[in-house]
Structure formats: C-alpha cells, structure tokens
Design a protein around this motif. Sequence first.
Motif, PDB file in Angstrom:
ATOM      1  N   THR A 122       0.855  -1.177   0.000  1.00 48.23           N
ATOM      2  CA  THR A 122       0.000   0.000   0.000  1.00 48.23           C
ATOM      3  C   THR A 122       0.898   1.236   0.000  1.00 48.23           C
ATOM      4  OG1 THR A 122      -1.645  -1.261   1.238  1.00 48.23           O
ATOM      5  CG2 THR A 122      -1.956   1.124   1.169  1.00 48.23           C
ATOM      6  N   THR A 123       1.334   1.616  -1.210  1.00 41.31           N
ATOM      7  CA  THR A 123       2.239   2.745  -1.397  1.00 41.31           C
ATOM      8  C   THR A 123       1.751   3.594  -2.571  1.00 41.31           C
ATOM      9  OG1 THR A 123       3.640   1.554  -2.959  1.00 41.31           O
ATOM     10  CG2 THR A 123       4.233   1.379  -0.607  1.00 41.31           C
ATOM     11  N   TRP A 124       2.285   4.802  -2.667  1.00 40.76           N
ATOM     12  CA  TRP A 124       1.946   5.673  -3.796  1.00 40.76           C
ATOM     13  C   TRP A 124       2.151   4.957  -5.129  1.00 40.76           C
ATOM     14  CZ3 TRP A 124      -0.659   9.987  -3.520  1.00 40.76           C
ATOM     15  CH2 TRP A 124      -0.551  10.839  -2.423  1.00 40.76           C
ATOM     16  N   GLU A 125       3.217   4.170  -5.220  1.00 38.08           N
ATOM     17  CA  GLU A 125       3.591   3.543  -6.487  1.00 38.08           C
ATOM     18  C   GLU A 125       2.769   2.303  -6.827  1.00 38.08           C
ATOM     19  OE1 GLU A 125       5.702   4.359  -4.004  1.00 38.08           O
ATOM     20  OE2 GLU A 125       6.718   6.095  -4.896  1.00 38.08           O
ATOM     21  N   ASN A 126       1.835   1.905  -5.934  1.00 37.93           N
ATOM     22  CA  ASN A 126       1.042   0.702  -6.199  1.00 37.93           C
ATOM     23  C   ASN A 126      -0.458   0.927  -6.019  1.00 37.93           C
ATOM     24  OD1 ASN A 126       0.904  -2.109  -6.928  1.00 37.93           O
ATOM     25  ND2 ASN A 126       0.372  -2.526  -4.794  1.00 37.93           N
ATOM     26  N   ILE A 127      -0.882   2.139  -5.727  1.00 40.56           N
ATOM     27  CA  ILE A 127      -2.304   2.434  -5.498  1.00 40.56           C
ATOM     28  C   ILE A 127      -2.800   3.395  -6.564  1.00 40.56           C
ATOM     29  CG2 ILE A 127      -3.937   3.569  -3.911  1.00 40.56           C
ATOM     30  CD1 ILE A 127      -3.051   0.957  -2.781  1.00 40.56           C
ATOM     31  N   VAL A 128      -3.997   3.104  -7.100  1.00 44.65           N
ATOM     32  CA  VAL A 128      -4.667   4.030  -8.013  1.00 44.65           C
ATOM     33  C   VAL A 128      -6.120   4.174  -7.601  1.00 44.65           C
ATOM     34  CG1 VAL A 128      -3.184   3.582 -10.030  1.00 44.65           C
ATOM     35  CG2 VAL A 128      -5.259   2.218  -9.694  1.00 44.65           C
ATOM     36  N   ALA A 129      -6.710   5.311  -7.985  1.00 44.29           N
ATOM     37  CA  ALA A 129      -8.147   5.498  -7.798  1.00 44.29           C
ATOM     38  C   ALA A 129      -8.868   4.563  -8.762  1.00 44.29           C
ATOM     39  CB  ALA A 129      -8.535   6.946  -8.077  1.00 44.29           C
ATOM     40  N   ALA A 130      -9.904   3.912  -8.262  1.00 43.53           N
ATOM     41  CA  ALA A 130     -10.683   2.991  -9.102  1.00 43.53           C
ATOM     42  C   ALA A 130     -12.139   3.054  -8.669  1.00 43.53           C
ATOM     43  CB  ALA A 130     -10.160   1.564  -8.961  1.00 43.53           C
ATOM     44  N   GLN A 183      -2.704   5.968 -15.990  1.00 43.87           N
ATOM     45  CA  GLN A 183      -1.491   6.662 -15.555  1.00 43.87           C
ATOM     46  C   GLN A 183      -0.778   5.745 -14.568  1.00 43.87           C
ATOM     47  OE1 GLN A 183      -1.391  10.959 -14.050  1.00 43.87           O
ATOM     48  NE2 GLN A 183      -1.827   9.795 -12.205  1.00 43.87           N
ATOM     49  N   LYS A 184       0.513   5.592 -14.764  1.00 43.85           N
ATOM     50  CA  LYS A 184       1.293   4.780 -13.834  1.00 43.85           C
ATOM     51  C   LYS A 184       1.282   5.468 -12.468  1.00 43.85           C
ATOM     52  CE  LYS A 184       5.796   2.723 -13.149  1.00 43.85           C
ATOM     53  NZ  LYS A 184       7.173   2.630 -13.566  1.00 43.85           N
ATOM     54  N   PRO A 185       0.984   4.736 -11.388  1.00 49.12           N
ATOM     55  CA  PRO A 185       0.967   5.382 -10.073  1.00 49.12           C
ATOM     56  C   PRO A 185       2.357   5.881  -9.677  1.00 49.12           C
ATOM     57  CG  PRO A 185       0.630   3.005  -9.860  1.00 49.12           C
ATOM     58  CD  PRO A 185       0.655   3.311 -11.327  1.00 49.12           C
ATOM     59  N   TYR A 186       2.384   7.037  -9.007  1.00 49.52           N
ATOM     60  CA  TYR A 186       3.655   7.643  -8.608  1.00 49.52           C
ATOM     61  C   TYR A 186       3.441   8.469  -7.340  1.00 49.52           C
ATOM     62  CZ  TYR A 186       1.718  11.990 -10.442  1.00 49.52           C
ATOM     63  OH  TYR A 186       0.919  13.095 -10.664  1.00 49.52           O
ATOM     64  N   GLN A 187       4.521   8.782  -6.662  1.00 49.19           N
ATOM     65  CA  GLN A 187       4.444   9.648  -5.498  1.00 49.19           C
ATOM     66  C   GLN A 187       4.441  11.093  -5.982  1.00 49.19           C
ATOM     67  OE1 GLN A 187       7.636   9.431  -2.623  1.00 49.19           O
ATOM     68  NE2 GLN A 187       6.480  10.651  -1.157  1.00 49.19           N
ATOM     69  N   PRO A 188       3.334  11.813  -5.786  1.00 44.38           N
ATOM     70  CA  PRO A 188       3.281  13.197  -6.264  1.00 44.38           C
ATOM     71  C   PRO A 188       4.000  14.145  -5.307  1.00 44.38           C
ATOM     72  CG  PRO A 188       1.257  12.671  -5.121  1.00 44.38           C
ATOM     73  CD  PRO A 188       2.089  11.403  -5.136  1.00 44.38           C
ATOM     74  N   THR A 189       4.362  15.299  -5.816  1.00 43.01           N
ATOM     75  CA  THR A 189       4.855  16.365  -4.957  1.00 43.01           C
ATOM     76  C   THR A 189       3.647  17.206  -4.550  1.00 43.01           C
ATOM     77  OG1 THR A 189       5.173  17.889  -6.802  1.00 43.01           O
ATOM     78  CG2 THR A 189       7.058  16.463  -6.206  1.00 43.01           C
ATOM     79  N   VAL A 190       3.832  18.071  -3.565  1.00 40.90           N
ATOM     80  CA  VAL A 190       2.763  18.989  -3.187  1.00 40.90           C
ATOM     81  C   VAL A 190       2.399  19.852  -4.399  1.00 40.90           C
ATOM     82  CG1 VAL A 190       2.238  21.011  -1.745  1.00 40.90           C
ATOM     83  CG2 VAL A 190       3.276  18.974  -0.726  1.00 40.90           C
TER      84      VAL A 190
END
Length: 185
Positions: A117-125, A147-154
């Motif tokens: 359960t990380t930014w890089e493995n979670i997407v809205a569905a 879109q490939k999941p990624y850790q966004p910046t602020v």
Amino acid sequence: MTIHVSPQACPALVLNADFRPLSYYPLSLWNWQDAIKAVCLDRVHIVSEYDKVVRSPSFEMRLPSVISLKDYVQPAKYPAFTRFNVFLRDRFQCQYCGSRHDLTFDHVLPRSKGGRTTWENIVAACSPCNLRKANRTPREIGMIPRQKPYQPTVHDLHNNGRAFPPNYLHDSWLDYLYWDIELEP
C-alpha cells in the motif's frame, strides 16, 4: 469534486508570506473569526477587505477577505499518503475506465501477490472496476491504469487542485489564484 464555500460567511483567503495560497485544494480559507484573531495577534497582514464591518463596544473593523502570513511557512515537498490525496493525484477519476463515481482505491499489484500500500502501487478505481479486477494483475485481466501510479509532490497536487475550484471565488481573491479563468484585457 467541488468544495462548497458560502459567500455570506465572509471567509478570508490565506496566503503564505510569498503571496501564494497555502493550498489550492482545498483552498486555504479561514473563517472571519480566525482571520480577525490572527490580525489582532499580529500574525498576518490584511491584503484586502470586504465591505462588511464587525463591531464591539471599543472596536470596529472591516472583515479581511485576503490575508498573508507574516512568517513564511515552508511547504512540505511530499504530501501525506491519504485516500483523498490519491484521488486528487488521479484527478478524481477511475484509472481504468475514467468514471468519477463510486471511487475507491485499487492495489495495482494485489496484496495477495506481494503488492504494498504505497503511492507507487495504489490508483483510484471505481467500485465496478475494482471488483472486476479483483486480485489479478493488470496483465492477467487486461486492465492497465491510464497513468502509472507515482508519489506526487505537493506542487503536483496543487496543480491538480486547480482543476477543481470552489463554487465561489470572491473578486479580491482572483489576483492570487491561478485557475484557468479568462483574463480581462
């Protein structure tokens, strides 16, 4: 996804010391009571005011519509990993079908197959896509996230938040907000 703002409540837009909003989504607003308290405690500058006045037996003041902090608050580089921020990163859209309804989140690589359960493995569905995908990988079911999941910046989240302005924007706020609004010549 719209944040409801009541113009009758006379909220104050809160700017950092560099005159940028502390947040675009949700828009950094304080109620008039908190804005006046900050003025009285000498923590903010009044940039703009409403025509409305508040009075006490010994005090009278126009309500602030835009205030700026006297001390700069360093924004975090990376936002907290929350459901809301995942939805904002993904622009409140299912990453499989594009629906904006009944959103949840999905582990791209299912937890049953080692996904975390990380930014890089979670997407809205949306729920229907999440149920259809179940505990299969995108390749197994042929459901590849848009879109490939990624850790966004602020900054990424602020940019995405601009696509979802509140239902009300006071005229005095517009010089400090950069939504896609048509500018007058």
